[in-house]
Design an enzyme around this catalytic site. Structure first.
Site, PDB file in Angstrom:
ATOM      1  N   GLU A   1      95.216 -29.706   7.564  1.00 26.51           N
ATOM      2  CA  GLU A   1      95.023 -29.593   6.461  1.00 26.51           C
ATOM      3  C   GLU A   1      93.408 -30.272   6.386  1.00 26.51           C
ATOM      4  O   GLU A   1      92.902 -29.172   5.093  1.00 26.51           O
ATOM      5  CB  GLU A   1      95.798 -31.173   5.925  1.00 26.51           C
ATOM      6  CG  GLU A   1      96.136 -30.807   5.634  1.00 26.51           C
ATOM      7  CD  GLU A   1      97.899 -30.195   4.761  1.00 26.51           C
ATOM      8  OE1 GLU A   1      96.783 -29.171   4.147  1.00 26.51           O
ATOM      9  OE2 GLU A   1      99.214 -29.930   4.628  1.00 26.51           O
TER      10      GLU A   1
ATOM     11  N   ASP B   1     104.772 -20.524   8.611  1.00 22.28           N
ATOM     12  CA  ASP B   1     103.944 -20.330   7.353  1.00 22.28           C
ATOM     13  C   ASP B   1     102.810 -19.263   8.663  1.00 22.28           C
ATOM     14  O   ASP B   1     102.406 -17.642   8.494  1.00 22.28           O
ATOM     15  CB  ASP B   1     104.113 -19.714   6.391  1.00 22.28           C
ATOM     16  CG  ASP B   1     103.513 -21.632   6.124  1.00 22.28           C
ATOM     17  OD1 ASP B   1     102.742 -22.386   6.786  1.00 22.28           O
ATOM     18  OD2 ASP B   1     103.396 -21.799   4.916  1.00 22.28           O
TER      19      ASP B   1
ATOM     20  N   GLU C   1     101.484 -18.892  -3.317  1.00 20.66           N
ATOM     21  CA  GLU C   1     102.163 -18.117  -2.614  1.00 20.66           C
ATOM     22  C   GLU C   1     102.829 -16.656  -3.377  1.00 20.66           C
ATOM     23  O   GLU C   1     102.480 -15.013  -3.478  1.00 20.66           O
ATOM     24  CB  GLU C   1     103.437 -18.223  -1.571  1.00 20.66           C
ATOM     25  CG  GLU C   1     102.666 -19.330  -0.487  1.00 20.66           C
ATOM     26  CD  GLU C   1     102.735 -20.752  -1.319  1.00 20.66           C
ATOM     27  OE1 GLU C   1     103.226 -20.771  -2.335  1.00 20.66           O
ATOM     28  OE2 GLU C   1     102.044 -21.265  -0.417  1.00 20.66           O
TER      29      GLU C   1
HETATM   30  C1  DMJ Z   1      98.377 -25.090   0.895  1.00 23.10           C
HETATM   31  O1  DMJ Z   1      98.227 -25.616   1.183  1.00 23.10           O
HETATM   32  C2  DMJ Z   1      98.056 -23.666   1.737  1.00 23.10           C
HETATM   33  O2  DMJ Z   1      98.364 -22.359   0.824  1.00 23.10           O
HETATM   34  C3  DMJ Z   1      99.053 -23.536   3.250  1.00 23.10           C
HETATM   35  O3  DMJ Z   1      99.157 -22.475   3.821  1.00 23.10           O
HETATM   36  C4  DMJ Z   1     100.757 -23.572   2.398  1.00 23.10           C
HETATM   37  N1  DMJ Z   1     100.488 -24.515   1.744  1.00 23.10           N
HETATM   38  C5  DMJ Z   1      99.465 -24.339   0.756  1.00 23.10           C
HETATM   39  C6  DMJ Z   1     100.031 -23.923  -0.862  1.00 23.10           C
HETATM   40  O4  DMJ Z   1     101.794 -23.870  -1.391  1.00 23.10           O
END
Ligand code: DMJ
Length: 504
Positions: free
Chosen positions: A87, A225, A401
Site C-alpha cells: 500500500e 488483481d 476500476e
Molecule cells: C487501489 O488502492 C488500487 O487500485 C489497488 O490495486 C486496488 N484497490 C484500490 C482501489 O479500489
C-alpha cells in the site's frame, strides 16, 4: 464533453477543499463528521500524496504548490511505525513519483528516495526466498510477516511494487530497488513453470519462506488483481522490450479464458469468476468490483496502448487472439456497468454474484410454468436477474476500476458509449456520495456508501484516498477533448500504476 469534464473538476475541487478545511494533513478523512485522523503517530501523506498527480493533471497549479510545500515541510517518514509495503509503495511512492514525473519538482524525487530507502534498506526482503514480508517499520527497517494467513504475503502485494521501484532505479541510477523487485518476478515465474496446468493463474497467497504459493484460491479480485496488471505493465514500461513479462501475461490471459469466464442466465453477460479450490475445482460466481479493471487491462494488452484502428492495420502485429481479447474486454466492461445499473442507487456494490446459465437450475420469473406456491414448496425461487448482492457486500467505497476500464476502452476503441456510461456513473456518484444537509458548511465533501440498493443510500463517514487519486482522475481523462492534454497521457507513452499514478 468539456462541460462534463469541468463538472468532474469541480467535484474534485470540492472534495479537496472540504478535506483541506476539515482534515488538512491527516491520512484519513471523515467528511460527514468533518474530522481527520492519522494512521500512525505522524501523517504519512496518505491523501495529499495520493492526490498530487491528479491536481497536476487538472492543472490546479496553486494546489500542486500547496501540496508540494506540505510534502517538503511537514512530511517526515522517519517514524517508528509499521506500514504495509504494498500500500505504501503504490500510494505514497507511486504518488511521489507520479508527481515528480508531471511537475519535475526535485524535492518530490528526494522524498521518494527517502521513502524507498526506508522500505528496502532494512530486512523486509531478507527471507529465504527473497520475497518480501508484508510490513516494514519506517524507522528501523524491520520487516514482519503477516500475522494472519500463516505468515504468507498476498500475491498481488509482492508483485505490485515493480513499476515504482524500477522507475526509481532508472531515475537514480541505483539498481538496488530494481534488483529487489526483479528477483520477486524470477521466483514467481519459476513457480508458474512448476505448475503449467494453472496456465498462468496463481493462488492469492505466497509463503515467503518457501517461495511457493500457499493454498489453492485463485481470483482476480482482492489479493490477486494487480499481479496480472503489473505483468503487462512491466512490459509496457520498458517500451515492450522485456518479453519475459509479456509471456507471463499472455499465459495468464489464456488461463482466464479457459478457467474463469462464465455467462449469466438471462442476458448471457460475460463475467469473470473465481476458483477457490484450485483450477480443477468449481467456478465460483463471485466477482469483486476490483475485477473490473480487467476490461481495460485486456484492451491495453491487445493493442499495447495503440488505438484499435491503428493496431488492426498492422498485419505483423494484429492476430485473431488479440481480436478475442478485445471482445472479452468489451463484454466484461459491459457486465461491470451492469453492476451499477442493477442497483437502486445506480452505483455498484463491492461484490456481486452472477447467476450462471449452467448452474442455477432455477426457472426464470414470469416464464415459468410453476406457480409461485410450487416454487416455494420445492425450495425454488425464480431467477429475476443476472446478478444478486449479499447484504454484507452492498457497500460502495468510491472505487475506480470500472471507470478505469471505461477510460482505457474509450481511448482504444473510440466508442462514445464508454463516455456515456461513464457520465451516467459519475452522475450517480455526484447524486449520492455528496455529503449534504449541513448548512454551516458552504462546501460539501464526498463519501462512501453503506448500501447501494437503498434509496437514498445511507452514507458512511469516510472518503477513500483513491477517490481523488484514481476515480476522479479517470473520469476527468475520460472526458478530455484537448489533443495536447490527451497526448500528455498517451497510453503508448505512459503507464498508470495500480493507484492511477502516471509514470513514463
Ligand atoms: C487501489 O488502492 C488500487 O487500485 C489497488 O490495486 C486496488 N484497490 C484500490 C482501489 O479500489
Amino acid at each position: 464533453w468539456t462541460e462534463r469534464q469541468n463538472v468532474v473538476k469541480s467535484v474534485f475541487n470540492q472534495s479537496w477543499q472540504a478535506y483541506k478545511r476539515d482534515a488538512w494533513g491527516f491520512d484519513i478523512y471523515h467528511p460527514v463528521s468533518h474530522t481527520g485522523e492519522n494512521m500512525g503517530p505522524e501523517p504519512l501523506g496518505w491523501i495529499i500524496v495520493d492526490a498530487l498527480d491528479t491536481l497536476a493533471v487538472m492543472n490546479l497549479t496553486e494546489e500542486v504548490s500547496l501540496a508540494t510545500k506540505w510534502i517538503e515541510q511537514e512530511l517526515d517518514y522517519n517514524m517508528d511505525y509499521e506500514v504495509n509495503l504494498f500500500e505504501t509503495t503504490i500510494r505514497m511512492l507511486g504518488g511521489l513519483l507520479g508527481g515528480y514525473y508531471l511537475t519535475g519538482q526535485p524535492s518530490l524525487l528526494t522524498k521518494a528516495v527517502d521513502l524507498a530507502d526506508r522500505l528496502v534498506d532494512g530486512n523486509v526482503f531478507d527471507t529465504p526466498s527473497g520475497l518480501p514480508m508484508a510490513t516494514v517499520n519506517l524507522r528501523t527497517g524491520q520487516g514482519r510477516k503477516s500475522h494472519t494467513d500463516f505468515g504468507s504475503s498476498s500475491t498481488a502485494e509482492v508483485a505490485t511494487l515493480q513499476l515504482e521501484f524500477r522507475y526509481l532505479s532508472k531515475l537514480t541510477g541505483n539498481d538496488k530497488y530494481k534488483l529487489a523487485v526483479d528477483h520477486i518476478m524470477t521466483v514467481l515465474e519459476s513457480q508458474n513453470r512448476l505448475n503449467p496446468e494453472r496456465e498462468g493463474l496463481v493462488p492469492i497467497f505466497i509463503d515467503v519462506d518457501k517461495g511457493q504459493y500457499r493454498g489453492q484460491n485463485i481470483r482476480l479480485g482482492s489479493r490477486g488483481d494487480s499481479y496480472y496488471e503489473y505483468l503487462l505493465k512491466q512490459y509496457l514500461q520498458t517500451n515492450c522490450t522485456e518479453s519475459f513479462y509479456k509471456t507471463m501475461y499472455d499465459e495468464s490471459v489464456r488461463g482466464i479464458q479457459n478457467h474463469l469466464l462464465g455467462h449469466t442466465a438471462i442476458s448471457h453477460n460475460l463475467y469473470l469468476g473465481e476458483r477457490p479450490h484450485g483450477i480443477k475445482g468449481e467456478l465460483s460466481n463471485k466477482m469483486d468490483h476490483l475485477v473490473c479493471f480487467m476490461g481495460g487491462l485486456l484492451a491495453l494488452g491487445a493493442t499495447e496502448g495503440r488505438s484499435l484502428a491503428e493496431a488492426r492495420t498492422d498485419s505483423n502485429f494484429w492476430t485473431l487472439s488479440k481480436e478475442v481479447e478485445i471482445e472479452i474486454a468489451e463484454k466484461l466492461t459491459q457486465t461491470c456497468v451492469k453492476m451499477y445499473e442493477n442497483t437502486g442507487s445506480g452505483l455498484a456494490p463491492e461484490i456481486a454474484f452472477f447467476n450462471d446459465d449452467n448452474d442455477t437450475g432455477k426457472p426464470l420469473c414470469g416464464v415459468s410454468a410453476l406457480r409461485q406456491f410450487d416454487l416455494q414448496r420445492f425450495g425454488y425461487d425464480c431467477l429475476k436477474d443476472d446478478l444478486y448482492i449479499k447484504p454484507a457486500d452492498a457497500h460502495n467505497l468510491q472505487r475506480p476500476e470500472t471507470v478505469e476500464s471505461l477510460f482505457v476502452l474509450w481511448r482504444i476503441t473510440g466508442k462514445d458509449i464508454y463516455r456515456e456510461w461513464g457520465w451516467e456513473i459519475f452522475t450517480r456518484f455526484r447524486e449520492w456520495t455528496e455529503v449534504k444537509g449541513d448548512e454551516t458548511f458552504d462546501i460539501n465533501g464526498f463519501t462512501s456508501l453503506q448500501d447501494v440498493n437503498s434509496v437514498p443510500p445511507k452514507q458512511r463517514d469516510n472518503m477513500e484516498s483513491f477517490w481523488l487519486a484514481e476515480t476522479l482522475k479517470y473520469f476527468y481523462l475520460l472526458f478530455e477533448e484537448d489533443e495536447t492534454a490527451k497526448d500528455a497521457v498517451d497510453l503508448k507513452k505512459i503507464v498508470f500504476n495500480t493507484e492511477a499514478h502516471i509514470l513514463p
